[in-house]
Motif scaffolding. Structure first.
Motif, PDB file in Angstrom:
ATOM      1  N   GLU A 110      -2.106  31.365  20.297  1.00  0.00           N
ATOM      2  CA  GLU A 110      -1.612  30.027  20.643  1.00  0.00           C
ATOM      3  C   GLU A 110      -0.081  29.997  20.585  1.00  0.00           C
ATOM      4  N   GLY A 165     -11.102  28.863  13.640  1.00  0.00           N
ATOM      5  CA  GLY A 165     -10.882  29.256  15.027  1.00  0.00           C
ATOM      6  C   GLY A 165     -12.098  29.098  15.928  1.00  0.00           C
ATOM      7  N   LYS A 225      -5.768  33.845   3.931  1.00  0.00           N
ATOM      8  CA  LYS A 225      -4.776  33.698   4.994  1.00  0.00           C
ATOM      9  C   LYS A 225      -3.356  34.041   4.527  1.00  0.00           C
TER      10      LYS A 225
HETATM   11  N1  UDP Z   1      -5.323  24.552  14.167  1.00  0.00           N
HETATM   12  C1  UDP Z   1      -5.245  23.263  14.697  1.00  0.00           C
HETATM   13  N2  UDP Z   1      -4.278  22.415  14.272  1.00  0.00           N
HETATM   14  C2  UDP Z   1      -3.366  22.769  13.348  1.00  0.00           C
HETATM   15  C3  UDP Z   1      -3.417  24.079  12.809  1.00  0.00           C
HETATM   16  C4  UDP Z   1      -4.403  24.947  13.240  1.00  0.00           C
HETATM   17  O1  UDP Z   1      -6.067  22.910  15.549  1.00  0.00           O
HETATM   18  O2  UDP Z   1      -2.524  21.931  12.998  1.00  0.00           O
HETATM   19  C5  UDP Z   1      -6.395  25.453  14.615  1.00  0.00           C
HETATM   20  C6  UDP Z   1      -5.877  26.521  15.547  1.00  0.00           C
HETATM   21  O3  UDP Z   1      -5.832  26.028  16.861  1.00  0.00           O
HETATM   22  C7  UDP Z   1      -6.901  27.643  15.387  1.00  0.00           C
HETATM   23  C8  UDP Z   1      -7.552  27.377  14.034  1.00  0.00           C
HETATM   24  O4  UDP Z   1      -6.966  26.158  13.533  1.00  0.00           O
HETATM   25  O5  UDP Z   1      -7.874  27.596  16.403  1.00  0.00           O
HETATM   26  C9  UDP Z   1      -7.337  28.512  13.065  1.00  0.00           C
HETATM   27  O6  UDP Z   1      -7.983  29.636  13.600  1.00  0.00           O
HETATM   28  P1  UDP Z   1      -7.641  31.153  13.247  1.00  0.00           P
HETATM   29  O7  UDP Z   1      -8.402  32.034  14.198  1.00  0.00           O
HETATM   30  O8  UDP Z   1      -6.171  31.355  13.229  1.00  0.00           O
HETATM   31  O9  UDP Z   1      -8.190  31.340  11.776  1.00  0.00           O
HETATM   32  P2  UDP Z   1      -9.622  30.985  11.077  1.00  0.00           P
HETATM   33  O10 UDP Z   1      -9.458  29.635  10.483  1.00  0.00           O
HETATM   34  O11 UDP Z   1     -10.696  31.024  12.147  1.00  0.00           O
HETATM   35  O12 UDP Z   1      -9.804  32.042  10.033  1.00  0.00           O
END
Ligand code: UDP
Length: 370
Positions: free
Chosen positions: A282, A25, A205
């Motif tokens: 999102e 993220g 997750k």
């Molecule tokens: N994301 C993306 N494309 C995808 C799936 C996820 O860009 O096909 C990105 C989403 O926009 C988000 C990030 O992956 O910003 C996951 O962030 P999150 O805060 O949910 O979890 P983290 O990985 O930081 O623990």
């Protein structure tokens, strides 16, 4: 004084280049914050690993790319592990660049969840601000964050209050939430789509719980995200005889939001103190209600019964019950919540406020040469 336009150095995550998905993220946080800060008239110097790209240009933005080896992420180490810096690591190189140019700036904002930049706060003449992106996954990180809070309480901010509860802080936490470029997410009214799940595919997750929900309801689950742990992904897949997961890959935001927007609900099943939960917001930006475990950030993003449902952690029956009720949530509520609380503009204003306050506060320890 508070309206002064600032020159800010932003230092990206050393876990991967922007756009790689390895930074989770944080990658999106940096991009939308830069857009918001530029809108407010501030000058930005972004220092980031080589390969990083931003989806826009501006004369208020300079990007400095640094080559080197990625840092290992803390969430996949043991709580008591020491700080690791690999050979030819990009992390110290990013910070050597900061030290070279910091005099040209008003302040530095760090996005790395790493020991080195936090420690450097004690040695550098320029104020370094830290947006802490995780809960306390490691003892040494917990110690340094708590120490920095004692010395420079106004230079730390968190995404949510629940995330900050992991740390021993000198003052009430500064909570800035997060933000997303509003124009990138289109509202979708369709209430009858499939179930979705999104995130890094890694044990913290909890994808397996969402797959179980889809299986019990006799449905497919659409899954987006970077497969960080292949073994974990295959284990989930192989625990069912039929295909439940429809892998959609790691998509750029425009495609991701378009597909995500067609879902009737996003299921979010963290097994750790989720610092925020970008994918939750999102989804809401596209009008998709979210059913999430009430652990960390989701508890501050979801208003139960308004933009989704909160369920006790690990309560799969609770997830199933909530999924059956999801049509009761107005999709418009989700978009409204997003626009009010998590646009890139409101996020940048909160960060601007934090930095302005921190700049004019006296540190409890001042920098001394020698
Ligand atoms: N994301 C993306 N494309 C995808 C799936 C996820 O860009 O096909 C990105 C989403 O926009 C988000 C990030 O992956 O910003 C996951 O962030 P999150 O805060 O949910 O979890 P983290 O990985 O930081 O623990």
């Amino acid at each position: 004084m508070l309206n002064k336009k600032l020159k800010l150095i932003l230092v990206s995550t050393p876990i991967g280049h922007l756009g790689s998905g390895k930074g989770g993220g944080v990658e999106l946080t940096i991009v939308s914050l830069i857009k918001g800060l530029i809108l407010l008239g501030h000058k930005i110097i972004l220092i980031a690993p080589k390969g990083s790209k931003l989806p826009f240009e501006s004369e208020l933005l300079e990007i400095r790319l640094i080559d080197g080896v990625d840092q290992p992420s803390w969430q996949h180490q043991k709580k008591t592990d020491p700080v690791l810096i690999p050979s030819n690591s990009v992390l110290p190189k990013l910070w050597e660049d900061v030290i070279d140019i910091e005099n040209e700036s008003d302040a530095v904002i760090n996005f790395a969840y790493d020991w080195l930049p936090l420690w450097l706060t004690k040695t550098q003449p320029k104020k370094i601000f830290h947006l802490i992106s995780m809960g306390a996954e490691s003892l040494i990180m917990k110690e340094i964050i708590s120490e920095i809070s004692q010395l420079y309480p106004f230079q730390l901010a968190f995404h949510t209050k629940k995330q900050s509860n992991d740390y021993t802080l000198k003052t009430d936490p500064i909570v800035v939430g997060n933000g997303f470029d509003m124009e990138n997410y289109l509202f979708n009214e369709n209430k009858n789509g499939p179930l979705g799940w999104a995130g890094r595919i890694a044990p913290e997750k909890g994808l397996e719980d969402a797959v179980k929900v889809a299986n019990d309801l006799g449905e497919k689950l659409l899954v987006w995200g970077l497969i960080e742990d292949k073994e974990y992904a295959s284990k989930i897949e192989n625990s069912y005889t039929k295909e439940i997961i429809e892998w959609r890959g790691f998509l750029p935001t425009n495609k991701f939001q378009e597909q995500l927007g067609r879902c009737r609900a996003l299921i979010n099943t963290p097994k750790w103190n989720e610092a925020y939960g970008n994918v939750i917001v999102e989804a809401m930006a596209c009008g998709v209600p979210v059913i999430a475990y009430d652990i960390g950030g989701p508890g501050e993003l979801i208003e139960d019964g308004f933009n989704g449902f909160l369920v006790k952690p690990n309560d799969i029956e609770g997830l199933i019950k909530a999924t059956k009720l999801i049509s009761k949530i107005k999709r418009k509520n989700c978009r409204d919540w997003f626009e009010k609380n998590a646009s890139h503009k409101v996020f940048a204003e909160r960060v601007e406020n934090w930095v302005n306050k921190g700049l004019y506060k006296k540190s409890l320890r001042t920098f001394k040469l020698n």
